[in-house]
Design a protein around this motif. Sequence first.
Motif, PDB file in Angstrom:
ATOM      1  N   ASP A   1      90.662  76.252  21.288  1.00 31.54           N
ATOM      2  CA  ASP A   1      90.355  74.835  21.028  1.00 31.54           C
ATOM      3  C   ASP A   1      89.001  74.446  21.610  1.00 31.54           C
ATOM      4  O   ASP A   1      88.229  73.692  20.994  1.00 31.54           O
ATOM      5  CB  ASP A   1      91.455  73.945  21.639  1.00 31.54           C
ATOM      6  N   LEU A   2      88.695  74.969  22.800  1.00 33.97           N
ATOM      7  CA  LEU A   2      87.392  74.680  23.416  1.00 33.97           C
ATOM      8  C   LEU A   2      86.257  75.216  22.561  1.00 33.97           C
ATOM      9  O   LEU A   2      85.245  74.535  22.344  1.00 33.97           O
ATOM     10  CB  LEU A   2      87.347  75.280  24.826  1.00 33.97           C
ATOM     11  N   HIS A   3      86.427  76.436  22.037  1.00 30.57           N
ATOM     12  CA  HIS A   3      85.377  77.007  21.170  1.00 30.57           C
ATOM     13  C   HIS A   3      85.209  76.189  19.893  1.00 30.57           C
ATOM     14  O   HIS A   3      84.084  75.914  19.450  1.00 30.57           O
ATOM     15  CB  HIS A   3      85.751  78.447  20.838  1.00 30.57           C
ATOM     16  N   GLU A   4      86.352  75.772  19.296  1.00 35.65           N
ATOM     17  CA  GLU A   4      86.270  74.956  18.074  1.00 35.65           C
ATOM     18  C   GLU A   4      85.608  73.607  18.355  1.00 35.65           C
ATOM     19  O   GLU A   4      84.833  73.098  17.549  1.00 35.65           O
ATOM     20  CB  GLU A   4      87.673  74.756  17.507  1.00 35.65           C
ATOM     21  N   LEU A   5      85.919  73.025  19.530  1.00 36.26           N
ATOM     22  CA  LEU A   5      85.294  71.742  19.893  1.00 36.26           C
ATOM     23  C   LEU A   5      83.790  71.889  20.060  1.00 36.26           C
ATOM     24  O   LEU A   5      83.014  71.022  19.637  1.00 36.26           O
ATOM     25  CB  LEU A   5      85.908  71.205  21.184  1.00 36.26           C
ATOM     26  N   LYS A   6      83.355  73.008  20.649  1.00 34.81           N
ATOM     27  CA  LYS A   6      81.909  73.231  20.781  1.00 34.81           C
ATOM     28  C   LYS A   6      81.250  73.347  19.412  1.00 34.81           C
ATOM     29  O   LYS A   6      80.190  72.762  19.153  1.00 34.81           O
ATOM     30  CB  LYS A   6      81.658  74.500  21.598  1.00 34.81           C
TER      31      LYS A   6
ATOM     32  N   GLN B   1      65.700  65.633  25.253  1.00 31.42           N
ATOM     33  CA  GLN B   1      66.951  65.556  24.487  1.00 31.42           C
ATOM     34  C   GLN B   1      67.797  66.811  24.687  1.00 31.42           C
ATOM     35  O   GLN B   1      69.024  66.745  24.791  1.00 31.42           O
ATOM     36  CB  GLN B   1      66.637  65.359  22.989  1.00 31.42           C
ATOM     37  N   THR B   2      67.144  67.993  24.727  1.00 30.37           N
ATOM     38  CA  THR B   2      67.873  69.245  24.941  1.00 30.37           C
ATOM     39  C   THR B   2      68.549  69.251  26.307  1.00 30.37           C
ATOM     40  O   THR B   2      69.704  69.673  26.457  1.00 30.37           O
ATOM     41  CB  THR B   2      66.898  70.427  24.832  1.00 30.37           C
ATOM     42  N   ILE B   3      67.851  68.759  27.328  1.00 32.24           N
ATOM     43  CA  ILE B   3      68.427  68.700  28.683  1.00 32.24           C
ATOM     44  C   ILE B   3      69.634  67.760  28.714  1.00 32.24           C
ATOM     45  O   ILE B   3      70.668  68.048  29.326  1.00 32.24           O
ATOM     46  CB  ILE B   3      67.347  68.252  29.688  1.00 32.24           C
ATOM     47  N   LEU B   4      69.522  66.599  28.020  1.00 29.47           N
ATOM     48  CA  LEU B   4      70.646  65.650  27.985  1.00 29.47           C
ATOM     49  C   LEU B   4      71.862  66.257  27.291  1.00 29.47           C
ATOM     50  O   LEU B   4      73.001  66.113  27.761  1.00 29.47           O
ATOM     51  CB  LEU B   4      70.207  64.366  27.266  1.00 29.47           C
TER      52      LEU B   4
ATOM     53  N   SER C   1      77.961  70.945  14.968  1.00 30.67           N
ATOM     54  CA  SER C   1      77.812  70.485  13.585  1.00 30.67           C
ATOM     55  C   SER C   1      77.680  68.970  13.508  1.00 30.67           C
ATOM     56  O   SER C   1      76.922  68.429  12.701  1.00 30.67           O
ATOM     57  CB  SER C   1      79.016  70.946  12.774  1.00 30.67           C
ATOM     58  N   GLY C   2      78.421  68.242  14.375  1.00 31.93           N
ATOM     59  CA  GLY C   2      78.309  66.779  14.391  1.00 31.93           C
ATOM     60  C   GLY C   2      76.926  66.314  14.789  1.00 31.93           C
ATOM     61  O   GLY C   2      76.388  65.359  14.240  1.00 31.93           O
ATOM     62  N   LEU C   3      76.327  67.009  15.768  1.00 30.24           N
ATOM     63  CA  LEU C   3      74.966  66.647  16.185  1.00 30.24           C
ATOM     64  C   LEU C   3      73.969  66.879  15.056  1.00 30.24           C
ATOM     65  O   LEU C   3      73.075  66.054  14.810  1.00 30.24           O
ATOM     66  CB  LEU C   3      74.577  67.459  17.416  1.00 30.24           C
TER      67      LEU C   3
ATOM     68  N   LEU D   1      71.669  62.257   9.166  1.00 34.68           N
ATOM     69  CA  LEU D   1      71.939  60.859   8.800  1.00 34.68           C
ATOM     70  C   LEU D   1      70.896  59.910   9.388  1.00 34.68           C
ATOM     71  O   LEU D   1      70.505  58.920   8.757  1.00 34.68           O
ATOM     72  CB  LEU D   1      73.338  60.464   9.294  1.00 34.68           C
ATOM     73  N   THR D   2      70.426  60.214  10.605  1.00 38.55           N
ATOM     74  CA  THR D   2      69.373  59.387  11.204  1.00 38.55           C
ATOM     75  C   THR D   2      68.098  59.454  10.390  1.00 38.55           C
ATOM     76  O   THR D   2      67.437  58.434  10.136  1.00 38.55           O
ATOM     77  CB  THR D   2      69.110  59.847  12.645  1.00 38.55           C
ATOM     78  N   GLN D   3      67.743  60.664   9.933  1.00 34.67           N
ATOM     79  CA  GLN D   3      66.545  60.809   9.104  1.00 34.67           C
ATOM     80  C   GLN D   3      66.693  60.062   7.783  1.00 34.67           C
ATOM     81  O   GLN D   3      65.779  59.362   7.322  1.00 34.67           O
ATOM     82  CB  GLN D   3      66.287  62.293   8.863  1.00 34.67           C
TER      83      GLN D   3
END
Length: 379
Positions: free
Chosen positions: A281-286, A148-151, A291-293, A299-301
């Motif tokens: 913007d690139l830094h904010e997107l990262k 998962q980390t590699i993906l 945070s989304g991940l 939520l999955t748990q």
Amino acid sequence: MQMATSKSLRLSPADREAAVAVLQDCVDQLAILGGIMPSHNKPSAVDTVMGDELKQILESQRHLEAEFEGMGLEGGSLRDHAHSLNATAQAAKTSKAVQENMAKLQGDREFLEDLMTEALREVSCEGTFTQLTTRLRQCHEDKHHKEQTILREEECRRRVRQLKKQLVELRRDKEDQLSELSEQIAHLRDQLQELKAKTSLEAKYVKKESQVTVEVLQRRHGNSEGSLRESEGTLEQQLAEEACVSGRIEAYLKKHYEELAEKVDHWMTRHEQDIEMKGRDLHELKQSKASGLMKLEELTQQYNEFNEVVVEHRLLKEKLRLKAEQAEREAKAATKVQAWWKGVMVRKQLGPYSKKKKGKKGKKGKKGKKGKKGKKKKK
């Protein structure tokens, strides 16, 4: 379910002794393999001996896995480690990086030896093999986490490449605009040079023409010197006007050139500001992606926990429904049995439905009635 049954499984004394013997044999063979494993500087003849020893150990390992599967243990993961050991041994013969292959082979052997030692200790002391299944499950989880980390890293790299491509396209557009502006400036400079050359030529032409006309008029008309002087004055005035016009044009072109230079500076500063803005913007997107991940994992748990509760509730509801249906069927069957028994009692005249015995008078009266009826029939 399979892990739960394997945790609760406890071997009998005979199976325990057999498992202890098998595991002890496996540990001894792995220890012998560690003792006979050659170093990286030994000749290739030792490598061939090591390959033969590995083949014998892998054959014994397959036999051990068959015995473990006969006792209900999980031999699939052991088979995977044995296959990886075999693949590593073959790579040690053919690969150029012999040192890395031997290091990996040594690591796999040590892992299997530790795993077998722990399993031997647990089977001999407690008669179970929970640590073996736990270690194997941890290995699978670590492998899944690394994948998962590699993906995720590949996705981030793909996004960075896209942003770099967009940045290159934006830079190319700005460079095209700057080239267009530079071309306009060069064109205006060319026009300015043409105007200067034209005005200089016109001035020279007018001056020569005036000189020629003065000479001709002086030769032909000596008496009309005054009029010629007046015409000379008018010509000089025209020359002054032309010089003034050319000066104004030159000033206008200089001013326009300065404005274009200011615009170029403005677009350069704006280009740098846009680059900085896109970097932020690139830094904010990262950050938002990270945070989304994390939120997705939470939520999955939660979804898995709620799903387990819903499944348990459905099973309980199904059990209650089946129980109610069983009670209803039993009640219907009891009602049918009672109705059948009541019909039997009525037909057989049992219990409260039996005929009551009457006195003698009642019997005589019946006989008299029967005689009268017989006489009537004879008539």
